[in-house]
Design a protein around this motif. Structure first.
Motif, short mmCIF file in Angstrom:
data_model
loop_
_atom_site.label_atom_id
_atom_site.label_comp_id
_atom_site.label_asym_id
_atom_site.label_seq_id
_atom_site.Cartn_x
_atom_site.Cartn_y
_atom_site.Cartn_z
N LYS B 243 0.94 -1.10 -0.02
CA LYS B 243 0.10 0.04 0.13
C LYS B 243 0.93 1.44 -0.12
O LYS B 243 1.94 1.24 0.66
CB LYS B 243 -0.94 0.08 1.28
N PRO B 244 0.53 2.04 -0.66
CA PRO B 244 1.16 3.52 -0.83
C PRO B 244 1.64 4.02 0.67
O PRO B 244 0.69 4.23 1.44
CB PRO B 244 0.53 4.50 -1.65
N LYS B 245 2.65 4.57 0.73
CA LYS B 245 3.10 5.40 1.83
C LYS B 245 3.04 6.98 1.60
O LYS B 245 2.86 7.46 0.30
CB LYS B 245 4.44 4.83 2.42
N ASN B 246 3.23 7.57 2.82
CA ASN B 246 3.26 9.13 2.61
C ASN B 246 4.13 9.91 1.97
O ASN B 246 3.93 10.94 1.56
CB ASN B 246 3.12 9.52 4.05
N VAL B 288 -11.87 19.34 0.66
CA VAL B 288 -10.73 19.92 1.04
C VAL B 288 -10.67 20.71 2.40
O VAL B 288 -9.43 21.16 2.90
CB VAL B 288 -10.38 21.24 -0.27
N LYS B 289 -11.92 20.87 2.92
CA LYS B 289 -12.02 21.79 4.23
C LYS B 289 -11.18 20.62 5.43
O LYS B 289 -10.51 21.26 6.23
CB LYS B 289 -13.25 21.87 4.80
N SER B 290 -11.33 19.34 5.32
CA SER B 290 -10.41 18.71 6.46
C SER B 290 -9.49 17.57 5.66
O SER B 290 -8.69 17.18 6.74
CB SER B 290 -11.81 17.59 6.73
N SER B 291 -9.13 17.76 4.68
CA SER B 291 -7.90 17.15 4.21
C SER B 291 -7.35 17.98 2.99
O SER B 291 -8.04 18.24 2.16
CB SER B 291 -8.53 15.71 3.95
N PRO B 292 -6.00 17.73 2.82
CA PRO B 292 -5.28 18.63 1.81
C PRO B 292 -5.29 18.12 0.27
O PRO B 292 -4.53 17.66 -0.18
CB PRO B 292 -4.00 18.61 2.27
N GLU B 318 5.93 15.02 5.14
CA GLU B 318 5.48 13.45 5.69
C GLU B 318 4.04 13.27 5.99
O GLU B 318 3.68 12.05 6.22
CB GLU B 318 6.52 13.15 6.76
N ASN B 319 3.49 14.45 6.63
CA ASN B 319 2.04 14.08 7.18
C ASN B 319 0.95 14.18 6.21
O ASN B 319 -0.18 13.67 6.55
CB ASN B 319 1.69 15.16 8.29
N LYS B 320 1.40 14.41 5.04
CA LYS B 320 0.00 14.35 3.88
C LYS B 320 0.19 13.10 3.30
O LYS B 320 1.32 12.54 3.15
CB LYS B 320 0.48 15.53 3.05
N HIS B 321 -1.10 12.71 2.91
CA HIS B 321 -1.16 11.59 2.33
C HIS B 321 -0.63 11.20 0.90
O HIS B 321 -0.55 12.40 0.12
CB HIS B 321 -2.86 11.03 2.28
N PRO B 322 -0.66 10.14 0.43
CA PRO B 322 0.16 9.93 -0.90
C PRO B 322 -0.93 10.48 -1.83
O PRO B 322 -2.27 10.38 -1.69
CB PRO B 322 0.17 8.54 -1.11
#
Lengths: 178, 462
Positions: B243-246, B288-292, B318-322
């Motif tokens: 599974k993809p990582k950040n 987009v309000k809750s996730s970038p 690093e903290n953002k999802h792939p």
């Protein structure tokens, strides 16, 4: 020569049902014709063929469309389509295929390949990768070696001889269905 | 007067009964929908009747095909099977040089002398005719044809009356799909989108970042799960360890707008795309309000450097999802993978490929945007039997030394095609709307010129 024939797809049919098989092929070609006919006019124009990306890269596509168009009206109707395609079918004979290749070169359809016509077709095949002078040289050489009766142009008979296609003996006939 | 009241009471009686039973029916229906579909989806609890549903459907389809074959045999015809009997058998791909060599050899010369042979023209003719009859590209832009009929009119190409039982079965199928399944699914979808928009906006208001991220992940997953249930999506994920990582981007082949939902059902991604108007825009803005996620205005989409910069910044965090990207750029029909745009491969981060393969027997997922709008497409999806697909996560890939972006893209594409059992094509999916560049024809001309002159001569030629 045998490598340039179109083999029909497998149909798992018994050998006795040849007519049904050919009917099936015509139906499938009909479906294909309808799919190519983008504006539904009942005949295919150059634009309809050029919608196929793989044809767009073929330097001889316009010559081939011209050969299909036997009545010269600029469009290919279904009869012309079937006739054109069947000339390359494995069921056709050697003569038909040589005839087709001959007509690729014979632009004005007068039964002879002139120097100018050969140059024109070869120019399409090589594009700008050969200088005109060099191409003309190659054309002159070819006509010189092929022209037996010395009239400066290549007739169908001379073409067949030069293409290295002697008539095949009957024993080595290819099977017609894969 | 009593006569009239009697008549009135007779007339109102059926209406009363209808409203009483309709009320009862609506109650039962809502209970079923909430109990079995929505609540389990919200909490991520699987509800496992899908296996049996699929099995029953498959055995019905086999019976259907048997009937059609029997009928065809009666009439002495062959049932047209699309894959086992193509119109022609194609010569396997070989280079122009090889083909001309073979042609000249069969005519009797032993080596490939650099000279003009009149018969060379056969090779171009045969290629052209093969493409006229059956080309490899345009069939990717329309729905894949099925071998066996699955009781949907839209996938039946030999639609003829076969027998009474088949007709009855088909009518039953229509009733079930449009009368039972479609309303269920629409209810779930509407509830899901509503909940998602509301919750996403609410979560976006939370000031504490960690809590917000945690909750937004949950909200997003819930939203996607509801969407998947609303389509009766039966998804099998393989190789979950990949599974993809950040720290990278996830690329996959593109068949439908649902691809994003299928992948996001299992893992959280950041989506990239153009900001739309209307309902879709509302959903995008809520997301987009809750996730970038990265939504671009139409004008910004054309600015490739801007897009690349935003992607790079996002991946570096690093903290953002792939990021989830579909490099084909447009939808194709899931029988092949077409050219990948190199933009996403120039960023220089790890690429996590994923292959998605839909099973077309239960419902064709391909969105033919020239035939249907988005709403029409969704309605077709919701009135199919199910959307069954498999997702394979492939091991991460990085650009090798000396490999440029295009070669890297082709390598990833080949890996995805191999895993998904799809044909790997070099052609650009954008060709469904544009023409081929002249460079392709020039390449063919160049190849032939080399044969005429011989490679050595060709180098010396100005």
């Amino acid at each position: 020569m045998t490598r340039c024939w179109l083999r029909p797809g497998r149909t798992d049919m018994e050998s006795g049902q040849k007519n049904a098989e050919e009917g099936g092929e015509i139906r499938r070609l009909g479906k294909r014709f309808r799919k190519l006919d983008l504006d539904g006019s009942g005949s295919l124009r150059v634009d309809d063929f050029m919608s196929l990306p793989e044809l767009q890269q073929n330097p001889l596509v316009r010559r081939i469309i011209d050969i299909f168009d036997t009545d010269g009206n600029g469009e290919i109707d279904f009869i012309e389509f079937i006739r054109g395609v069947s000339q390359f079918s494995i069921r056709g004979n050697q003569q038909q295929k040589l005839n087709f290749a001959f007509r690729v070169y014979d632009v004005d359809k007068d039964g002879f390949i002139s120097n100018g016509e050969l140059f024109q077709v070869l120019k399409a095949m090589v594009g700008s990768n050969l200088q005109d002078a060099a191409l003309q040289q190659a054309v002159d050489k070819t006509i010189l070696s092929a022209d037996r009766d010395g009239d400066g142009r290549i007739s169908f008979h001379e073409f067949c001889t030069v293409s290295g296609s002697a008539p095949e003996p009957a024993a080595s006939a290819e099977p017609t269905v894969l | 007067v009593s006569f009239y009241t009697k008549i009135m009471s007779w007339l109102t009686l059926p209406v009363d009964l209808l409203s009483k039973y309709l009320g009862l029916f609506t109650d039962v229906w809502l209970t079923l929908v909430f109990g079995f579909l929505i609540v389990p989806a919200v909490f991520g609890v699987p509800f496992g009747i899908h296996k049996y549903y699929i099995k029953i459907l498959l055995s019905i389809f086999e019976w259907t095909t048997l009937q059609m074959e029997l009928k065809a045999k009666e009439k002495n015809n062959q049932l047209y099977k699309h894959y086992t009997s193509g119109i022609i058998v194609k010569v396997p791909d070989s280079t122009l040089k090889q083909e001309i060599q073979d042609l000249r050899c069969s005519a009797g010369c032993l080596s490939l002398d650099p000279r003009l042979e009149l018969a060379d023209v056969f090779v171009f003719c045969r290629k052209a005719l093969e493409n006229i009859i059956d080309d490899d590209v345009t069939k990717r832009f329309s729905a894949q044809k099925l071998e066996n009929w699955n009781l949907l009119t839209r996938s039946n190409h030999n639609f003829r009356y076969i027998n009474l039982q088949l007709l009855a079965l088909w009518i039953l199928g229509v009733l079930i799909r449009y009368g039972v399944l479609l309303p269920f699914r629409v209810t779930v979808a509407v509830t899901g989108i509503f909940l998602f928009v509301v919750l996403s906006t609410v979560v976006g208001l939370i000031p504490c970042t960690k809590l917000r991220t945690y909750l937004s992940d949950k909200v997003h997953l819930m939203g996607y799960r509801l969407c998947v249930r609303s389509l009766t999506g039966i998804i099998t994920y393989h190789n979950r360890e990949n599974k993809p990582k950040n720290d990278g981007i996830c690329v996959a082949n593109h068949t439908t707008p649902i691809d994003g939902i299928v992948l996001a059902n299992d893992h959280c991604y950041s989506l990239v795309g153009q900001l739309h108007g209307g309902l879709l825009g509302l959903i995008q803005r809520a997301m987009v309000k809750s996730s970038p996620h990265m939504w671009f205005e139409r004008a910004e989409v054309k600015d490739r450097r801007l897009v690349a910069k935003r992607l790079r910044d996002h991946v570096a965090d690093e903290n953002k999802h792939p990021v989830l990207i579909f490099p084909e750029g447009t939808c194709v029909n899931n029988t092949s993978v077409m050219m990948f745009r190199k933009g996403s491969f120039e960023i220089g981060c790890t690429v996590y490929p994923a292959a998605i393969k839909y099973d077309p027997r239960f419902g064709d997922a391909f969105w033919n945007s020239s035939k249907f709008g988005l709403v029409g497409y969704l309605l077709r999806m919701m009135s199919s039997w199910a959307i069954v697909c498999s997702v394979w996560y492939l091991p991460p890939m990085n650009r090798k030394e000396g490999e440029d972006a295009m070669q890297f893209a082709n390598r990833v594409k080949a890996a995805i095609a191999a895993q998904g059992g799809l044909v790997d094509l070099i052609w650009d999916a954008g060709l469904k709307r544009t023409k081929v560049k002249d460079t392709f024809k020039e390449e063919q001309q160049q190849l032939y010129s080399k044969i005429l002159l011989g490679d050595h001569e060709y180098q010396n030629h100005p």
